[in-house]
Write a protein that holds these residues in place. Sequence first.
Motif, short mmCIF file in Angstrom:
data_model
loop_
_atom_site.label_atom_id
_atom_site.label_comp_id
_atom_site.label_asym_id
_atom_site.label_seq_id
_atom_site.Cartn_x
_atom_site.Cartn_y
_atom_site.Cartn_z
N ARG A 234 0.63 -1.58 0.19
CA ARG A 234 -0.23 0.16 0.15
C ARG A 234 0.59 1.28 0.47
O ARG A 234 0.38 2.32 0.21
CB ARG A 234 -0.97 0.07 1.06
N LEU A 235 2.74 1.65 -0.38
CA LEU A 235 2.77 1.81 -0.39
C LEU A 235 2.39 3.11 -1.14
O LEU A 235 2.39 4.56 -0.96
CB LEU A 235 4.00 1.93 -0.30
N GLU A 236 2.25 2.76 -2.15
CA GLU A 236 1.68 4.11 -3.26
C GLU A 236 0.49 4.87 -2.97
O GLU A 236 0.86 5.81 -3.92
CB GLU A 236 1.36 3.10 -4.90
N GLU A 237 -0.12 3.92 -2.14
CA GLU A 237 -1.63 4.53 -2.04
C GLU A 237 -1.24 5.87 -0.76
O GLU A 237 -2.07 6.95 -0.63
CB GLU A 237 -2.15 3.44 -1.34
N MET A 238 -0.02 6.07 0.07
CA MET A 238 -0.33 6.65 1.22
C MET A 238 0.52 8.22 0.74
O MET A 238 1.58 8.10 -0.25
CB MET A 238 1.43 6.02 2.40
N GLN A 239 -0.31 9.37 1.35
CA GLN A 239 0.18 10.67 1.06
C GLN A 239 1.39 11.11 1.94
O GLN A 239 2.08 12.05 2.32
CB GLN A 239 -1.13 11.35 1.23
N SER A 240 1.26 10.48 3.78
CA SER A 240 1.91 11.24 4.37
C SER A 240 1.49 10.46 5.71
O SER A 240 0.96 10.02 6.04
CB SER A 240 1.46 12.60 4.83
N ILE A 241 2.56 10.68 6.30
CA ILE A 241 2.76 9.72 7.54
C ILE A 241 3.35 10.93 8.98
O ILE A 241 4.18 11.30 8.94
CB ILE A 241 3.03 8.49 7.34
N ASP A 242 2.37 10.62 9.55
CA ASP A 242 2.25 11.31 10.70
C ASP A 242 3.42 10.46 12.26
O ASP A 242 3.04 9.68 12.62
CB ASP A 242 1.71 12.03 11.52
N LEU A 243 4.23 10.41 12.69
CA LEU A 243 5.37 9.66 13.49
C LEU A 243 4.95 10.45 14.56
O LEU A 243 6.07 10.09 15.44
CB LEU A 243 6.69 9.11 13.41
N ARG A 244 4.82 11.38 15.12
CA ARG A 244 4.70 12.31 16.71
C ARG A 244 3.28 11.79 17.22
O ARG A 244 2.97 12.36 18.03
CB ARG A 244 4.73 14.03 16.40
N TYR A 245 4.15 10.22 17.82
CA TYR A 245 3.14 9.65 18.21
C TYR A 245 3.83 8.86 18.91
O TYR A 245 5.17 8.36 18.68
CB TYR A 245 1.76 8.85 17.73
N LYS A 246 3.36 8.44 20.58
CA LYS A 246 4.96 7.67 21.27
C LYS A 246 4.66 5.85 20.82
O LYS A 246 5.11 5.57 21.47
CB LYS A 246 4.21 7.59 22.86
N ASN A 247 3.40 5.74 20.60
CA ASN A 247 3.26 3.64 20.50
C ASN A 247 2.45 4.06 19.37
O ASN A 247 1.48 2.97 18.98
CB ASN A 247 2.19 3.78 22.02
N GLY A 248 2.66 4.85 18.22
CA GLY A 248 2.45 4.46 16.50
C GLY A 248 2.45 6.05 15.82
O GLY A 248 2.74 6.17 16.06
N PHE A 249 1.69 5.73 15.17
CA PHE A 249 1.35 6.53 14.34
C PHE A 249 -0.11 7.02 13.19
O PHE A 249 -0.83 6.16 13.63
CB PHE A 249 3.08 7.22 12.98
N THR A 250 -0.09 8.04 12.11
CA THR A 250 -0.73 7.32 11.54
C THR A 250 -0.85 8.20 10.24
O THR A 250 0.15 8.50 9.88
CB THR A 250 -2.11 9.00 11.65
N ILE A 251 -1.63 7.38 9.32
CA ILE A 251 -1.63 7.31 8.00
C ILE A 251 -2.63 8.15 6.92
O ILE A 251 -3.63 8.02 7.42
CB ILE A 251 -0.69 5.75 7.25
N ALA A 252 -2.74 8.98 6.35
CA ALA A 252 -3.41 10.07 5.17
C ALA A 252 -3.19 9.40 4.39
O ALA A 252 -1.77 9.15 3.39
CB ALA A 252 -3.01 11.21 4.76
N TRP A 253 -4.12 9.10 3.45
CA TRP A 253 -3.91 7.86 2.44
C TRP A 253 -4.42 9.30 0.83
O TRP A 253 -5.34 10.22 0.66
CB TRP A 253 -5.01 7.12 2.36
N LYS A 254 -4.42 9.01 0.28
CA LYS A 254 -4.21 9.53 -1.81
C LYS A 254 -5.65 10.17 -2.06
O LYS A 254 -6.18 10.78 -2.13
CB LYS A 254 -3.42 9.04 -2.09
#
Length: 264
Positions: A234-254
């Motif tokens: 699913r790499l090509e579907e990702m727009q941005s990734i936010d790693l500013r979390y202690k126990n995980g991250f969020t992905i914004a999809w294109k």
Amino acid sequence: MAQTVNRATDLMSDNARRPKTNLQLPTAAKYFFTALGIGLLLLILVMGIKALREAPPASIQVSTQGLTAAQHQALHQTMKQQPVNSFFTTNLQSLRDIAMGLAWVDQVSVTRDWQQGIIITALPKQAVAHFGTERLVDAKGTVFVPADSQELTSAQFATLQGETSQAPVIMQQMQQINDWYAPLGMRVEDIILTPRMTWLVRFDNGLRVIVDNENTAQKILSLSQLLGNQLSTRLEEMQSIDLRYKNGFTIAWKVTGSNTAISD
């Protein structure tokens, strides 16, 4: 015969008894010749110093070796404005310091050559990235203004942004990220370090990553491993990734524009 031998022996004895005499110059003459010798040496020294001072200024030649036409011209213009003395009395270290004062110069050698005069050979800094829009940065993280403004338009370079004093840190971070993400076929295209020490990274495939200054390296490394394994399809579907979390991250999809939170 005996008389002849006796007479010769007597003559030799007389010569042996006769006091030896050494020819010695009077004391005044000694002083005169000593003073004359010193005077001649001083005269030669004075004439030599005068000849050096009155010698025409040395010719300065800037070697083209290792320089582009624009770099050679820039260095030549700088050096021809410098006052120089004769071939022997010109201060080579001073000329070297002046050449090293140019931001884009990395190394300088200044030598004397009987036929050409004073030769200046310089090597430029080798840019590996842009720093903002008007400067470049080398592999050591040194920020400089290039001699040729055309170098600022090079599309092959990534762009670094942040405080100039942080340039070595930003350069090191970019190189580390490129190493980690090379197996994924990804390279950093832009990297920003904000005053609050937040990192913004944009890769050449368009993916944007934001990460704070807490366990920064570990978060970026772990993401590269996830993208190469569980999330590889699913790499090509990702727009941005936010790693500013202690126990995980969020992905914004294109496509959907939605966000997905992923926990460790």
